[in-house]
Design a protein around this motif. Structure first.
Motif, PDB file in Angstrom:
ATOM      1  N   UNK A   1       0.841  -1.180   0.000  1.00 38.76           N
ATOM      2  CA  UNK A   1       0.000   0.000   0.000  1.00 38.76           C
ATOM      3  C   UNK A   1       0.887   1.245   0.000  1.00 38.76           C
ATOM      4  N   UNK A   2       0.398   2.299  -0.583  1.00 37.64           N
ATOM      5  CA  UNK A   2       1.133   3.561  -0.647  1.00 37.64           C
ATOM      6  C   UNK A   2       0.378   4.612   0.158  1.00 37.64           C
ATOM      7  N   UNK A   3       1.143   5.500   0.766  1.00 41.61           N
ATOM      8  CA  UNK A   3       0.571   6.611   1.499  1.00 41.61           C
ATOM      9  C   UNK A   3       1.210   7.893   1.003  1.00 41.61           C
ATOM     10  N   UNK A   4       0.467   8.985   1.119  1.00 40.95           N
ATOM     11  CA  UNK A   4       0.990  10.291   0.727  1.00 40.95           C
ATOM     12  C   UNK A   4       0.828  11.241   1.909  1.00 40.95           C
ATOM     13  N   UNK A   5       1.855  12.068   2.107  1.00 37.78           N
ATOM     14  CA  UNK A   5       1.871  13.008   3.215  1.00 37.78           C
ATOM     15  C   UNK A   5       1.469  14.382   2.692  1.00 37.78           C
ATOM     16  N   UNK A   6       0.545  15.020   3.352  1.00 37.82           N
ATOM     17  CA  UNK A   6       0.102  16.356   2.960  1.00 37.82           C
ATOM     18  C   UNK A   6       0.755  17.374   3.874  1.00 37.82           C
ATOM     19  N   UNK A   7       1.615  18.211   3.272  1.00 41.74           N
ATOM     20  CA  UNK A   7       2.307  19.234   4.046  1.00 41.74           C
ATOM     21  C   UNK A   7       1.265  20.218   4.584  1.00 41.74           C
ATOM     22  N   UNK A   8       1.427  20.589   5.821  1.00 47.45           N
ATOM     23  CA  UNK A   8       0.515  21.549   6.437  1.00 47.45           C
ATOM     24  C   UNK A   8      -0.532  20.864   7.298  1.00 47.45           C
ATOM     25  N   UNK A   9      -0.944  19.655   6.911  1.00 41.24           N
ATOM     26  CA  UNK A   9      -1.926  18.944   7.725  1.00 41.24           C
ATOM     27  C   UNK A   9      -1.262  17.998   8.703  1.00 41.24           C
ATOM     28  N   UNK A  17      -2.828   0.820  -3.868  1.00 42.86           N
ATOM     29  CA  UNK A  17      -1.758  -0.144  -4.102  1.00 42.86           C
ATOM     30  C   UNK A  17      -0.633   0.466  -4.939  1.00 42.86           C
ATOM     31  N   UNK A  18       0.592   0.241  -4.494  1.00 43.24           N
ATOM     32  CA  UNK A  18       1.784   0.681  -5.228  1.00 43.24           C
ATOM     33  C   UNK A  18       2.302  -0.480  -6.066  1.00 43.24           C
ATOM     34  N   UNK A  19       3.098  -0.197  -7.112  1.00 41.49           N
ATOM     35  CA  UNK A  19       3.698  -1.295  -7.888  1.00 41.49           C
ATOM     36  C   UNK A  19       4.510  -2.199  -6.968  1.00 41.49           C
ATOM     37  N   UNK A  48       8.726   0.842 -17.204  1.00 37.19           N
ATOM     38  CA  UNK A  48       8.831   2.147 -16.554  1.00 37.19           C
ATOM     39  C   UNK A  48       7.547   2.408 -15.775  1.00 37.19           C
ATOM     40  N   UNK A  49       7.694   2.613 -14.477  1.00 44.00           N
ATOM     41  CA  UNK A  49       6.559   2.971 -13.626  1.00 44.00           C
ATOM     42  C   UNK A  49       6.498   4.489 -13.497  1.00 44.00           C
ATOM     43  N   UNK A  50       5.319   4.988 -13.114  1.00 47.70           N
ATOM     44  CA  UNK A  50       5.156   6.425 -12.896  1.00 47.70           C
ATOM     45  C   UNK A  50       4.209   6.647 -11.724  1.00 47.70           C
ATOM     46  N   UNK A  51       4.333   7.838 -11.152  1.00 49.91           N
ATOM     47  CA  UNK A  51       3.371   8.287 -10.156  1.00 49.91           C
ATOM     48  C   UNK A  51       3.030   9.723 -10.485  1.00 49.91           C
ATOM     49  N   UNK A  52       1.741   9.970 -10.771  1.00 49.06           N
ATOM     50  CA  UNK A  52       1.258  11.291 -11.133  1.00 49.06           C
ATOM     51  C   UNK A  52       0.788  12.005  -9.862  1.00 49.06           C
TER      52      UNK A  52
END
Length: 124
Positions: A1-9, A17-19, A48-52
């Motif tokens: 699983x992938x997580x993203x951090x939101x700056x400021x919060x 799901x991540x590759x 080639x993988x990408x993350x937008x």
């Protein structure tokens, strides 16, 4: 699983799901709002993988046809990046030369063009 951090919060959120295949780090290229990296063990066209960052989605960029035939050993001798606003792959088909493939139209598999061949890297 992938997580993203939101700056400021100060919070992390799950984005799915991540590759799962191994990848090389650091990330090789930033283009069209996405980071791109070469898959260390490509399988079934996932070279080639990408993350937008805008859509927060993972994806793959289709390689030139013959890259699907590369075995794990030769896939190790490639890298990717950005050249003139286009995604590129440098491939070392042997130890004396390398090819630079450029994707002229982003996301269009048929637009891959062998742009340069650098030979005689180690002249006798």
């Amino acid at each position: 699983m992938a997580e993203i951090y939101t700056i400021g919060t100060g919070t992390w959120r799950n984005i799915g799901k991540a590759p799962i295949h191994c990848s090389t780090l650091p990330f090789d290229a930033f283009l069209n709002g996405a980071i791109h990296w070469r898959n260390f063990l490509p399988k079934g066209g996932e070279f080639i993988h990408s993350f937008n960052f805008d859509t927060e989605q993972f994806g793959t960029v289709p390689p030139p046809d013959h890259f699907l035939e590369l075995d794990d050993f030769f896939a190790e001798f490639t890298t990717s990046g950005v050249l003139g606003g286009c995604l590129f792959i440098i491939h070392f088909p042997d130890f004396a030369k390398f090819d630079i493939w450029v994707m002229k139209e982003y996301g269009v598999k048929e637009s891959w063009t062998k742009q340069f061949v650098i030979q005689d890297m180690y002249p006798k």
